[in-house]
Write a protein that holds these residues in place. Structure first.
Motif, PDB file in Angstrom:
ATOM      1  N   ILE A 117      -7.848 -59.379  45.278  1.00  0.00           N
ATOM      2  CA  ILE A 117      -9.113 -59.368  44.732  1.00  0.00           C
ATOM      3  C   ILE A 117      -9.118 -59.909  43.280  1.00  0.00           C
ATOM      4  O   ILE A 117     -10.024 -60.629  42.868  1.00  0.00           O
ATOM      5  CB  ILE A 117      -9.800 -57.903  44.615  1.00  0.00           C
ATOM      6  CG1 ILE A 117     -10.178 -57.563  46.201  1.00  0.00           C
ATOM      7  CG2 ILE A 117     -10.752 -57.873  44.013  1.00  0.00           C
ATOM      8  CD1 ILE A 117     -10.393 -56.022  46.164  1.00  0.00           C
ATOM      9  N   LYS A 118      -7.919 -59.432  42.504  1.00  0.00           N
ATOM     10  CA  LYS A 118      -7.791 -59.870  41.078  1.00  0.00           C
ATOM     11  C   LYS A 118      -7.667 -61.496  41.055  1.00  0.00           C
ATOM     12  O   LYS A 118      -8.401 -62.111  40.291  1.00  0.00           O
ATOM     13  CB  LYS A 118      -6.689 -59.179  40.548  1.00  0.00           C
ATOM     14  CG  LYS A 118      -6.831 -57.960  39.610  1.00  0.00           C
ATOM     15  CD  LYS A 118      -5.776 -57.389  39.087  1.00  0.00           C
ATOM     16  CE  LYS A 118      -6.036 -55.999  38.611  1.00  0.00           C
ATOM     17  NZ  LYS A 118      -4.592 -55.413  37.763  1.00  0.00           N
ATOM     18  N   SER A 121     -10.986 -63.232  41.930  1.00  0.00           N
ATOM     19  CA  SER A 121     -11.801 -62.997  40.761  1.00  0.00           C
ATOM     20  C   SER A 121     -11.633 -64.042  39.705  1.00  0.00           C
ATOM     21  O   SER A 121     -12.601 -64.775  39.024  1.00  0.00           O
ATOM     22  CB  SER A 121     -11.876 -61.570  40.181  1.00  0.00           C
ATOM     23  OG  SER A 121     -12.278 -60.593  41.291  1.00  0.00           O
ATOM     24  N   LYS A 122     -10.313 -64.205  39.417  1.00  0.00           N
ATOM     25  CA  LYS A 122     -10.001 -65.036  38.392  1.00  0.00           C
ATOM     26  C   LYS A 122     -10.164 -66.601  38.682  1.00  0.00           C
ATOM     27  O   LYS A 122     -10.858 -67.499  38.045  1.00  0.00           O
ATOM     28  CB  LYS A 122      -8.357 -65.010  37.977  1.00  0.00           C
ATOM     29  CG  LYS A 122      -7.943 -63.832  37.160  1.00  0.00           C
ATOM     30  CD  LYS A 122      -6.542 -64.121  36.753  1.00  0.00           C
ATOM     31  CE  LYS A 122      -5.975 -62.728  36.347  1.00  0.00           C
ATOM     32  NZ  LYS A 122      -4.593 -62.587  35.978  1.00  0.00           N
ATOM     33  N   LEU A 124     -12.606 -67.378  40.865  1.00  0.00           N
ATOM     34  CA  LEU A 124     -13.968 -67.568  40.877  1.00  0.00           C
ATOM     35  C   LEU A 124     -14.534 -67.778  39.484  1.00  0.00           C
ATOM     36  O   LEU A 124     -15.362 -68.448  39.213  1.00  0.00           O
ATOM     37  CB  LEU A 124     -14.757 -66.162  41.354  1.00  0.00           C
ATOM     38  CG  LEU A 124     -16.124 -66.307  41.313  1.00  0.00           C
ATOM     39  CD1 LEU A 124     -16.866 -67.231  42.221  1.00  0.00           C
ATOM     40  CD2 LEU A 124     -16.582 -64.859  41.685  1.00  0.00           C
ATOM     41  N   SER A 125     -13.815 -67.128  38.639  1.00  0.00           N
ATOM     42  CA  SER A 125     -14.425 -67.249  37.271  1.00  0.00           C
ATOM     43  C   SER A 125     -14.017 -68.656  36.705  1.00  0.00           C
ATOM     44  O   SER A 125     -14.890 -69.329  35.951  1.00  0.00           O
ATOM     45  CB  SER A 125     -13.517 -66.016  36.157  1.00  0.00           C
ATOM     46  OG  SER A 125     -13.767 -66.261  34.956  1.00  0.00           O
ATOM     47  N   LYS A 128     -16.464 -71.135  38.404  1.00  0.00           N
ATOM     48  CA  LYS A 128     -17.848 -70.813  37.651  1.00  0.00           C
ATOM     49  C   LYS A 128     -17.971 -71.560  36.470  1.00  0.00           C
ATOM     50  O   LYS A 128     -19.053 -72.313  35.977  1.00  0.00           O
ATOM     51  CB  LYS A 128     -18.030 -69.323  37.649  1.00  0.00           C
ATOM     52  CG  LYS A 128     -19.496 -69.300  36.842  1.00  0.00           C
ATOM     53  CD  LYS A 128     -19.737 -67.435  36.845  1.00  0.00           C
ATOM     54  CE  LYS A 128     -20.966 -67.085  36.141  1.00  0.00           C
ATOM     55  NZ  LYS A 128     -21.041 -65.861  35.919  1.00  0.00           N
TER      56      LYS A 128
END
Length: 155
Positions: A117-118, A121-122, A124-125, A128
Motif C-alpha cells: 500500500i505504501k 501510494s508513492k 500514485l503521488s 499525479k
C-alpha cells in the motif's frame, strides 16, 4: 336448566393410603373401611425426604458403587481414561499451535500488504504530480483562440 348437584369427594387417609370416597358414603365407609372394598389410592411419598420437589440429585452428589481399585477391570478403565485424557490434551496443544501458526502467517501477510500500500501510494503521488505538471504545461502552451470580430493584423 340447572344441573343436579354432584356428590362431594372426600379424601381420607388410612394406614398411609389415601382413600377417595363420596360424602354420602363417608360416614358408612369410615366405620367399615376394611369391609367395604373402597378404592384405595397409594400415596406418593418420596423415598428420600431431602430429594422432595421432583428434582433429581446431581451426578456429583449421587453415591457411586464402591470399586475394588486392585481389580483388573478398574485398572483397564483407568488406563483407557488416562489415554483419552492424554489424547485430548495433545489435540488441544496441536490446535493451539495451528492457531498460533495461522496468526503468524496472517501477520506476515498483513505486513506485506501494508508495504505494498505504501509503495502504491508513492507511485500514485508521483504519477499525479507528473499528470498535473503535464496538464499545466499544456495549458501554458495553448494560445487563446483568435477573435473573429477584430480585424486581421496587417502584413
Amino acid at each position: 336448566m340447572s344441573r343436579p348437584p354432584q356428590p362431594k369427594l372426600i379424601t381420607a387417609e388410612h394406614n398411609g393410603v389415601s382413600v377417595i370416597q363420596s360424602q354420602a358414603h363417608a360416614a358408612a365407609a369410615s366405620n367399615a373401611a376394611s369391609l367395604a372394598g373402597l378404592q384405595q389410592v397409594p400415596q406418593l411419598v418420596p423415598a428420600d425426604p431431602s430429594a422432595a420437589g421432583g428434582k433429581a440429585a446431581p451426578p456429583s452428589k449421587m453415591k457411586k458403587p464402591s470399586v475394588d481399585k486392585d481389580s483388573e477391570e478398574y485398572r483397564q478403565r483407568r488406563e483407557r481414561n488416562n489415554l483419552a485424557v492424554k489424547k485430548s490434551r495433545m489435540r488441544s496443544k496441536q490446535k493451539a499451535m495451528d492457531t498460533q501458526q495461522r496468526v503468524n502467517e496472517l501477520k506476515e501477510e498483513n505486513e506485506r500488504l501494508e508495504a505494498k500500500i505504501k509503495l502504491l501510494s508513492k507511485e500514485l503521488s508521483v504519477l499525479k504530480d507528473l499528470f498535473l505538471e503535464h496538464a499545466h504545461n499544456l495549458a501554458d502552451n495553448v494560445q487563446p483562440p483568435a477573435d473573429t470580430t477584430s480585424p486581421a493584423p496587417a502584413q
